[in-house]
Design a protein around this motif. Structure first.
Motif, mmCIF file in Angstrom:
data_model
loop_
_atom_site.group_PDB
_atom_site.id
_atom_site.type_symbol
_atom_site.label_atom_id
_atom_site.label_comp_id
_atom_site.label_asym_id
_atom_site.label_seq_id
_atom_site.Cartn_x
_atom_site.Cartn_y
_atom_site.Cartn_z
ATOM 1 N N TRP A 40 70.690 83.065 56.429
ATOM 2 C CA TRP A 40 72.124 83.307 56.255
ATOM 3 C C TRP A 40 72.733 83.862 57.549
ATOM 4 O O TRP A 40 73.802 83.434 57.971
ATOM 5 N N ILE A 41 72.029 84.791 58.188
ATOM 6 C CA ILE A 41 72.527 85.369 59.443
ATOM 7 C C ILE A 41 72.600 84.304 60.542
ATOM 8 O O ILE A 41 73.624 84.174 61.226
ATOM 9 N N THR A 42 71.539 83.519 60.712
ATOM 10 C CA THR A 42 71.554 82.505 61.773
ATOM 11 C C THR A 42 72.545 81.394 61.470
ATOM 12 O O THR A 42 73.183 80.861 62.378
ATOM 13 N N LYS A 48 79.923 80.514 63.631
ATOM 14 C CA LYS A 48 80.821 81.265 64.511
ATOM 15 C C LYS A 48 80.781 80.723 65.934
ATOM 16 O O LYS A 48 81.809 80.657 66.605
ATOM 17 N N SER A 49 79.588 80.334 66.417
ATOM 18 C CA SER A 49 79.485 79.827 67.788
ATOM 19 C C SER A 49 80.225 78.505 67.948
ATOM 20 O O SER A 49 80.682 78.179 69.040
ATOM 21 N N LYS A 50 80.343 77.740 66.860
ATOM 22 C CA LYS A 50 81.053 76.461 66.913
ATOM 23 C C LYS A 50 82.525 76.612 66.525
ATOM 24 O O LYS A 50 83.263 75.633 66.518
ATOM 25 N N GLY A 51 82.924 77.848 66.154
ATOM 26 C CA GLY A 51 84.297 78.074 65.725
ATOM 27 C C GLY A 51 84.594 77.459 64.369
ATOM 28 O O GLY A 51 85.737 77.145 64.052
ATOM 29 N N GLU A 52 83.552 77.293 63.542
ATOM 30 C CA GLU A 52 83.696 76.641 62.237
ATOM 31 C C GLU A 52 83.418 77.580 61.068
ATOM 32 O O GLU A 52 83.219 77.123 59.950
ATOM 33 N N TRP A 53 83.418 78.897 61.323
ATOM 34 C CA TRP A 53 83.095 79.821 60.245
ATOM 35 C C TRP A 53 84.202 79.792 59.205
ATOM 36 O O TRP A 53 85.395 79.801 59.527
ATOM 37 N N ALA A 58 80.755 80.305 53.582
ATOM 38 C CA ALA A 58 79.833 81.452 53.531
ATOM 39 C C ALA A 58 79.554 81.846 52.082
ATOM 40 O O ALA A 58 78.411 82.128 51.713
ATOM 41 N N ARG A 59 80.607 81.864 51.252
ATOM 42 C CA ARG A 59 80.432 82.182 49.826
ATOM 43 C C ARG A 59 79.545 81.149 49.147
ATOM 44 O O ARG A 59 78.673 81.484 48.350
ATOM 45 N N ALA A 60 79.771 79.874 49.470
ATOM 46 C CA ALA A 60 78.939 78.815 48.886
ATOM 47 C C ALA A 60 77.475 79.005 49.276
ATOM 48 O O ALA A 60 76.576 78.798 48.458
ATOM 49 N N GLY A 61 77.247 79.415 50.528
ATOM 50 C CA GLY A 61 75.882 79.687 50.971
ATOM 51 C C GLY A 61 75.250 80.836 50.202
ATOM 52 O O GLY A 61 74.076 80.780 49.833
ATOM 53 N N ASN A 121 68.785 76.203 62.693
ATOM 54 C CA ASN A 121 69.826 77.103 63.188
ATOM 55 C C ASN A 121 69.512 77.585 64.599
ATOM 56 O O ASN A 121 70.404 77.651 65.450
ATOM 57 N N ALA A 122 68.250 77.920 64.847
ATOM 58 C CA ALA A 122 67.863 78.371 66.189
ATOM 59 C C ALA A 122 68.116 77.269 67.212
ATOM 60 O O ALA A 122 68.618 77.524 68.317
ATOM 61 N N GLY A 123 67.800 76.029 66.862
ATOM 62 C CA GLY A 123 68.066 74.898 67.745
ATOM 63 C C GLY A 123 69.556 74.718 67.989
ATOM 64 O O GLY A 123 69.979 74.448 69.114
ATOM 65 N N ALA A 124 70.352 74.885 66.935
ATOM 66 C CA ALA A 124 71.805 74.753 67.080
ATOM 67 C C ALA A 124 72.385 75.867 67.945
ATOM 68 O O ALA A 124 73.444 75.698 68.547
ATOM 69 N N LEU A 125 71.693 77.001 67.991
ATOM 70 C CA LEU A 125 72.141 78.104 68.846
ATOM 71 C C LEU A 125 71.690 77.928 70.289
ATOM 72 O O LEU A 125 71.988 78.751 71.142
#
Length: 151
Positions: A40-42, A48-53, A58-61, A121-125
């Motif tokens: 959830w954190i990653t 947030k890094s993609k500006g898509e938060w 987040a609630r669905a997650g 997620n780590a790869g996307a970061l």
């Protein structure tokens, strides 16, 4: 840093309590909760890094995570039910003692799934993910899921 010994005592005490109360199954639960939290954190960091938060995403997650926890609880209740049936119905005997089976299998399935998501997620970061790690997670996921599909 002045309270480091108090934190060590608290962490050790919690670890001992989990081990005493639940044994190895408790550590699977701890790993599951830890992986869900890290995912959830990653995932939030990626968005947030993609500006898509989005709060709705987040609630669905979070609802998804709660659903996963409910599935684990159902599997553990089912294990308890099977154990009670085996102990209390005459004529039903197994050549081994049944304590749990479904709960750990479901926990491992969710842990492997969460590890795959954390790796994505780590790869996307921007973290380089070794091919052998991607392959190992994919292989574990297929083994636990029982699928033999190739992507």
């Amino acid at each position: 840093m002045e309270h480091i010994n108090e934190w060590k005592v608290i962490i050790t005490g919690v670890g001992a309590a989990v081990s005493a109360a639940l044994g190895w199954l408790g550590w699977l639960v701890v790993a599951f909760v830890g992986c869900m939290t890290l995912d959830w954190i990653t995932g939030t960091m990626v968005a947030k890094s993609k500006g898509e938060w989005s709060s709705s995403v987040a609630r669905a997650g979070l609802w998804h995570k709660i659903g996963s926890a409910v599935a684990v609880i159902v599997a553990l209740i089912f294990d308890w039910l099977i154990a009670m049936i085996l102990v209390n119905i005459p004529g039903i005997t197994l050549p081994f003692d049944y304590s749990v089976f479904l709960g750990p299998v479901v926990l491992v399935w969710y842990i492997v799934t969460e590890l795959g998501s954390i790796t994505e997620n780590a790869g996307a970061l921007g973290a380089p993910i070794p091919d052998f790690l991607r392959a190992a997670i994919k292989s574990l996921n297929q083994a636990v899921d029982g699928s033999d599909t190739k992507d």
